[in-house]
Scaffold this active site. Structure first.
Site, mmCIF file in Angstrom:
data_model
loop_
_atom_site.group_PDB
_atom_site.id
_atom_site.type_symbol
_atom_site.label_atom_id
_atom_site.label_comp_id
_atom_site.label_asym_id
_atom_site.label_seq_id
_atom_site.Cartn_x
_atom_site.Cartn_y
_atom_site.Cartn_z
ATOM 1 N N ASP A 553 81.083 18.255 51.409
ATOM 2 C CA ASP A 553 80.719 19.322 52.546
ATOM 3 C C ASP A 553 79.416 19.788 52.624
ATOM 4 O O ASP A 553 78.761 19.746 51.833
ATOM 5 C CB ASP A 553 81.984 20.535 52.398
ATOM 6 C CG ASP A 553 82.341 20.800 53.995
ATOM 7 O OD1 ASP A 553 81.431 20.798 55.087
ATOM 8 O OD2 ASP A 553 83.618 21.676 54.101
ATOM 9 N N GLU A 556 73.959 18.873 54.640
ATOM 10 C CA GLU A 556 72.696 18.806 55.374
ATOM 11 C C GLU A 556 71.420 19.072 54.767
ATOM 12 O O GLU A 556 70.359 18.450 55.068
ATOM 13 C CB GLU A 556 73.024 19.811 56.738
ATOM 14 C CG GLU A 556 73.985 19.709 57.557
ATOM 15 C CD GLU A 556 75.330 20.170 57.116
ATOM 16 O OE1 GLU A 556 76.558 19.563 57.591
ATOM 17 O OE2 GLU A 556 75.330 20.941 56.088
ATOM 18 N N ASP A 630 82.122 20.828 62.309
ATOM 19 C CA ASP A 630 83.117 22.016 62.511
ATOM 20 C C ASP A 630 82.841 22.082 64.174
ATOM 21 O O ASP A 630 82.402 23.255 64.655
ATOM 22 C CB ASP A 630 82.786 23.336 61.944
ATOM 23 C CG ASP A 630 82.880 23.191 60.388
ATOM 24 O OD1 ASP A 630 83.599 22.237 60.092
ATOM 25 O OD2 ASP A 630 82.128 23.983 59.647
#
Length: 954
Positions: A553, A556, A630
Site C-alpha cells: 500500500d 507512490e 482509494d
C-alpha cells in the site's frame, strides 16, 4: 540582387557546415552522431541503437558525452540484431529487416518508416528536442522536451491509470506523477501500430509541456459586481449560528495543506456552502483547458451553463477533473463554482491553460522535469498486441499469477480482529459463495507500532492459527505491508542507522492520522541494501505464518496526504540514486523488486503475488498487479474505472483491479445503514447503495482481478443485501460465472506470459479497422471473446452498445445473434450486465466450484459460436509454482472451421504433475439459426479426450 543571392547561398553552406555532425560512428548495435551546435539547449550527441528489428532506442544530450547510467525500467539484452548504415543525401539511413530509421545529418531529427517507405513517426522539424539545465541538491541535469508530429487521424492510449475518465489522449494532456488513485506509466500505444516508451522517472507531462496556471495569471477577473482583478467568494455556514462571509478571490487555489491556509481562517467549513463567482475575460480566442481539483461536492458553470455536473470526493483524498471551453478574446464569460466541503478540512481549485502553441497542438509531446539525458524507445508492430509485446521485450515478461488470484477476493477497511476475518470467510463458505482470497488490511499491529510487522495480540492472539484456519477453509490470505515505519520501531532504527530512511518527515515532526498522531517516514528502496532489508523484515515476521500474498500500500510513496508538489518531492528524498526530483515516479517499481526477488530467493518455486497502489513501466516483471486506489463511491467514479483500467492495460501491465463499490463512502450511504432491516426495507440512499454495488460487481467480475474492498458499509454480499434480494442474487450469479469461466480466464493468464497478451482489451485492439471504436471507453473485451458493457447510471435498465464491424455478436444469455457495425439500445435489467460473444469464439466452461482448485475440470463444456473460423488454445499448469518456466504445462488447441462445421483438437502439447490425462469435452454450438444460452447447456457432441488429436463434425 545577384550579390544578395550569392551571400544567401554562402550563408546556407556555412550553416550546414556548422550544424552538420563532426562525425558519426557505427557501433555494435547502432550509431553515434556528434553535432556542432551553438545553442547549449540543443542536441550535441545522439545515439540511435537497434534493440530489435522493430525496437529502436534514442538517446540525446546537449553535452559532448553521455552520462554513465543505466535504465531502471529496461531489462538488458545481450543479443545483437543485424542492421545496415548508409548515407542518403543529408540523412543517414539505419535499416533493420523491418524498419528504416532516417537521421538528419544537420540536426539529428529522426523519421521512422516501414520497408515500403511509409512514415510511421517523425520527430518535429529540427528534431523537436529541447534541453534546459536544472540543478537540484547539487546534482545537475536537464529539463527535457520532445515533440513528434502527429497526423489528424492518430489516437493515443496508455499513460497508466488516471481518474478524469479520458480514454483517447489525442489532443489531450496528462501530468504524469504518482498519487493515490493516479498511476503514471510513460508509455503510449498509437493506432498507427507503434508505441513510445519515455524513459524518465521525474515529474512528466504528455500532450502539453506547460503547467496549469492560476485563473488570474491567464484571464482578467471581475467580481460579481463587475469590479476588476478578483472573483467574489461567498461563504455561508449551515451550523446553528448561521453566518455569511464575502471576500475577494484573486485565485481559486486551495489544493493542498499549504494553500488551504488562504481560506477564511476560523470559518467553519463543515456543512458550509461556498460560491465563487464573477466573470473571466480571455486574452485570446481559442480552446482553454481547465483542471478542477475538488473534495466535497463541487459544480462548475461557465457562461451560465453547467460544464461540470456535481462531483464528490472525500475530504482527505481530492480528485482532479479536466474540461475544455472555447472563449473569444476580450469577451467576458460568467463563471460560478459551487462548493460544499466534505468535513472541516477540504480542498478546491480551478486552474487553466491558454490555447496550445501551434508547434505542440495535437502533436505528441513529452516533457520531464529532470533527466541526465533524453531517452525514448520506439516500438513497432503489426497490431497493438505486437507493440505491447515489444514493450515487454524491453521491460520484462509478465509473470503468470497464481491461479487462486484469478478467483474472488474479499477485503475490508478493515478486519479489526482475528475473529472478524475468520468469521467473514466462514460466511462465504456457509453461504456457498465462491472465494479464494481474503485480505487483512492495515492496522493489525499495535497502534503505535506501524512497521513492526507484529500483530496486536489483544486483537490477533494467534496469527499462525489464523492463517492456518484460512487455509483450512481452502482460501489464501493477503496482508497489507507498507513501506512506512514509526520512528520508535526497531525496523525504523535498522533502516535509519544505514541512512535508508527519508528524513524530512521526522525533521518536520509530521504526525499521521492514527490516534493522537505518530511520527514516522518511508524507507528508501533505491538502495539495494534497503530493498534486501525490507524483505528480510517481512521474511522474519510475516513469512513464517504462511501468508500467501503481499499488499504494498501507499507505494507512490504517500508520505503525507495533500501536500504541494515541491514538499511531496522533498518528503521522499533524497534517494540513494539522487534527488527525488529525478527519481520521483519509480518508488513502486523498486519496492516491488524488493519483494519479488526476496521471495524468489527463499522460495524459488512459490509464485509471488504483489498488489500495489502505484506502478511504473516494468512492473509486470515482478509479478505485480495494481489497483486504482482509494476511489469514491459514486457512479461517475465507477464509470471512470472503465477507461482507467483500459488505458492501464494498454500501458503493458496486464493485471489491474479496483475497489468494487469504491473505497471512500459518502456520508449518506453510511447513515442509510441505520434505516433498513433484513426484511428488505430500504430508504432511497440504501436502495441506491445496493444498486451501485450490484452494477460494480457485474463490471468487476470481468476485470483481470476480481476484488471487493472499501470503507464501511461492509462489502461482503450479505451485508449489502439479504439472500433473495436481486442485489445479492446478482453478485452470487456473477461470482459463480467467474468461476465457471476459470478455464478461459486462466488461459488468458497463461497468454500474458507466453503471448504477451492483454486480458482487459479496449475494442480498438481487436477491431483496428473500425474507426468508431477509437473513442469507445465504456465497452471492452474480456479476452478474445466476451464483450463487456458495464451499466454505470443509477436506475438504468438499458444502454446503448456499439457492436463492432467484422463480427456477429451473440447475446451470452440467450444466444440471439446481432449483426456487427451498428449501435443498439439493449436491455440491462437490474441483475444482468450486457454481455456479448463474438462469432468464431471458443469458450471453455468448467464445473461449479467454491475455490479454484476445489475439483479437477475433468469435464469441460466448450461453446463454439458460429459465423467465423475460430481458435482457442487451452492452457493449464500446476497453478502455484514456477514449473511453467521449465516447460511443465500443457496446451490443447481447438480449431473451428465454419464453412465445414468441423472442430479439430490437436494432440496435447506438454505435461505437468497432476495433469488431467483423460477428460470429457461437451461441444455446444451456437448459431443464428439455433441460439443457445450460456452455462446451462449440456446437449452437444461429447467426446472422451486422452490427449490424442481428433476432428469431429459439429
Amino acid at each position: 540582387m545577384k550579390r544578395t543571392t550569392i551571400y544567401q547561398a554562402l550563408l546556407v553552406v556555412l550553416l550546414f557546415v556548422s550544424c552538420s555532425p563532426k562525425q558519426y560512428e557505427k557501433t555494435a548495435n547502432g550509431i553515434v552522431l556528434e553535432f556542432d551546435q551553438n545553442d547549449d539547449t540543443e542536441t550535441k550527441k545522439l545515439l540511435v541503437s537497434v534493440l530489435g528489428e522493430e525496437l529502436i532506442h534514442v538517446s540525446a544530450s546537449p553535452e559532448k558525452e553521455f552520462p554513465k547510467d543505466s535504465s531502471l525500467i529496461i531489462v538488458p539484452k545481450n543479443s545483437t540484431v543485424p542492421f545496415t548504415v548508409d548515407e542518403q543525401g543529408d540523412s543517414i539511413l539505419l535499416a533493420t529487416k523491418k524498419l528504416n530509421v532516417l537521421i538528419s545529418k544537420i540536426n539529428g531529427g529522426i523519421k521512422f518508416k516501414d520497408k515500403d517507405g511509409n512514415l510511421i513517426l517523425s520527430e518535429k522539424a529540427g528534431g523537436g528536442k529541447t534541453f534546459i539545465p536544472i540543478e537540484v541538491e547539487g546534482t545537475k541535469g536537464f529539463t527535457t522536451r520532445q515533440i513528434f508530429d502527429s497526423p489528424e487521424n492518430e489516437s493515443f492510449y496508455g499513460l497508466g491509470q488516471h481518474q478524469s475518465d479520458e480514454f483517447n489522449y489525442k489532443g489531450k494532456s496528462e501530468e504524469l506523477y504518482q498519487y493515490n488513485t493516479k498511476v503514471s506509466v510513460p508509455f503510449i500505444v498509437s493506432n498507427k501500430n507503434y508505441g513510445l516508451l519515455w524513459d524518465s522517472y521525474s515529474l512528466s507531462r504528455f500532450g502539453d509541456s506547460r503547467p496549469y496556471q492560476q485563473l488570474g495569471a491567464i484571464f482578467k477577473l471581475y467580481d460579481k459586481n463587475g469590479e476588476p482583478d478578483d472573483l467574489t467568494g461567498t461563504y455561508t455556514s449551515s451550523d446553528n449560528n448561521t453566518q455569511t462571509l464575502v471576500r475577494k478571490e484573486p485565485s481559486i487555489f486551495f489544493e493542498d495543506i499549504k494553500s488551504i491556509k488562504n481560506l477564511p481562517q476560523d470559518f467553519p467549513l463543515k456543512n458550509a456552502h461556498i460560491t465563487y463567482e464573477g466573470e473571466i475575460e480571455a486574452p485570446e480566442t481559442g480552446e482553454f483547458k481547465f483542471i478542477l481539483y475538488y473534495a466535497g461536492y463541487t459544480k462548475v458553470y461557465l457562461n451560465n451553463e453547467l460544464v461540470v455536473p456535481e462531483r464528490w470526493r472525500t475530504a482527505w483524498n481530492p480528485n482532479s477533473f479536466k474540461f475544455s471551453f472555447n472563449m473569444d478574446a476580450g469577451k467576458r464569460v460568467p463563471i460560478r463554482i459551487e462548493w460544499k466541503p466534505d468535513g472541516g478540512t477540504s480542498y478546491c481549485g480551478l486552474r487553466v491553460r491558454k490555447p496550445q502553441p501551434p508547434n505542440e497542438k495535437n502533436n505528441q509531446v513529452w516533457w520531464s522535469e529532470m533527466d541526465k539525458k533524453l531517452d525514448y524507445y520506439f516500438v513497432h508492430g503489426n497490431s497493438m498486441d505486437e507493440v505491447i509485446k515489444g514493450y515487454r521485450t524491453l521491460t520484462g515478461k509478465s509473470q503468470i499469477m497464481p491461479k487462486w488470484a484469478m478467483g474472488y477476493w474479499q477485503s475490508r477497511e478493515r478486519y479489526n480482529t482475528q475473529d472478524e476475518i475468520l468469521g467473514a470467510l466462514k460466511g462465504f463458505r456457509d453461504r456457498k459463495i465462491p472465494i479464494d482470497n481474503i485480505v487483512l488490511d492495515w492496522n493489525h499491529w499495535e497502534e503505535d507500532q506501524w512497521g513492526s510487522h507484529e500483530f496486536d495480540k489483544n486483537r490477533f492472539p494467534d496469527p499462525k492459527e489464523m492463517v492456518d484456519s484460512i487455509h483450512a477453509m481452502n482460501a489464501k490470505m493477503m496482508i497489507s505491508v507498507w513501506p512506512k515505519f514509526y520512528q520508535n520501531t526497531e525496523h525504523f532504527k535498522e533502516f535509519d542507522e544505514k541512512g535508508w530512511m527519508y528524513q524530512l518527515a521526522i525533521k518536520d515532526s509530521i504526525r499521521d492520522w492514527v490516534g493522537p498522531g505518530y511520527i514516522g517516514s518511508f524507507y528508501d528502496p533505491y538502495a539495494a541494501g534497503a530493498r534486501k532489508l525490507f524483505w528480510e523484515q517481512i521474511y522474519e515476521h510475516y513469512y513464517p505464518l504462511g501468508i500467501d500474498a503481499w499488499w504494498m500500500d501507499a507505494s507512490e510513496p504517500n508520505v503525507r496526504d495533500c501536500t504541494d508538489m515541491e514538499y511531496r518531492k522533498a518528503l521522499c528524498g533524497p534517494t540513494a540514486l539522487g534527488p527525488s526530483t529525478e527519481y520521483f515516479n519509480t518508488y513502486a517499481l523498486m519496492n516491488a523488486e524488493a519483494i519479488y526477488n526476496g521471495q524468489r530467493n527463499v522460495a524459488p518455486n512459490k509464485r509471488v503475488f504483489l498488489l500495489t497502489r502505484s506502478g511504473f513501466a516494468g512492473l509486470q516483471r515482478y509479478s505485480t498487479a495494481t489497483w486504482s486506489g482509494d476511489i469514491g463511491t459514486r457512479w461517475e467514479d465507477m464509470k471512470a474505472q472503465i477507461s482507467a483500467g483500459l488505458n492501464f492495460a494498454v500501458s503493458g501491465i496486464p493485471y489491474w483491479t479496483m475497489d468494487i463499490g469504491g473505497f471512500c463512502v459518502e456520508d449518506r450511504y453510511v447513515s442509510a445503514q441505520k434505516h433498513y432491516d433484513e426484511n428488505g426495507k430500504e430508504n432511497a440512499d440504501y436502495k441506491e447503495w445496493r444498486e451501485l454495488n450490484t452494477r460494480w460487481n457485474q463490471f468487476g467480475a470481468f476485470a483481470p482481478l476480481y476484488r471487493s474492498h472499501g470503507q464501511f458499509p461492509f462489502r461482503e454480499p450479505w451485508h449489502i443485501a439479504p439472500e433473495g434480494h436481486p442485489a445479492y442474487e446478482s453478485m452470487l450469479y456473477y461470482t459463480n460465472l467467474r468461476y465457471r469461466l476459470m478455464p478461459y480466464i486462466y488461459t488468458l493468464a497463461g497468454m500474458t506470459h507466453f503471448n504477451d497478451y492483454t486480458i482487459m482489451r479496449p475494442l480498438v485492439m481487436d477491431f483496428p479497422l473500425d474507426k468508431k471504436v477509437e473513442h469507445i471507453s465504456d465497452q471492452f473485451l474480456f479476452g478474445p471473446s466476451i464483450m463487456v458493457s458495464p451499466v454505470y447510471e443509477y436506475e438504468a435498465r438499458n444502454r446503448d452498445i456499439y457492436f463492432p464491424l467484422g463480427s456477429d455478436w451473440y447475446d451470452l444469455y440467450t444466444g440471439e445473434a446481432i449483426r456487427g457495425g451498428q449501435t443498439l439500445n439493449v436491455d440491462a435489467p437490474y441483475d444482468r450486465i450486457p454481455l456479448y460473444v463474438s462469432s468464431g469464439s471458443i469458450i471453455p466452461v468448467g464445473p461449479e466450484i467454491q475455490y479454484t482448485d476445489e475439483k479437477p475440470a475433468d469435464t469441460l463444456i466448450i461453446y463454439i459460436y458460429k459465423g467465423k473460423d475460430g481458435k482457442f488454445t487451452l492452457y493449464e499448469d500446476e497453478g502455484v509454482n514456477y514449473n511453467y518456466e521449465k516447460g511443465k504445462y500443457s496446451k490443447i488447441e481447438f480449431t473451428y472451421n465454419d464453412s465445414k462445421g468441423t472442430l479439430s483438437i490437436t494432440k496435447r502439447q506438454g505435461t505437468f504433475d497432476g495433469m488431467i490425462k483423460h477428460r470429457k469435452f461437451i461441444f455446444v454450438t451456437v448459431g443464428k439459426d439455433h441460439p443457445k444460452s450460456f452455462i446451462n447447456n449440456t446437449e452437444g457432441n461429447t467426446i472422451e479426450y486422452d490427449g490424442t488429436a481428433q476432428t469431429l463434425k459439429l
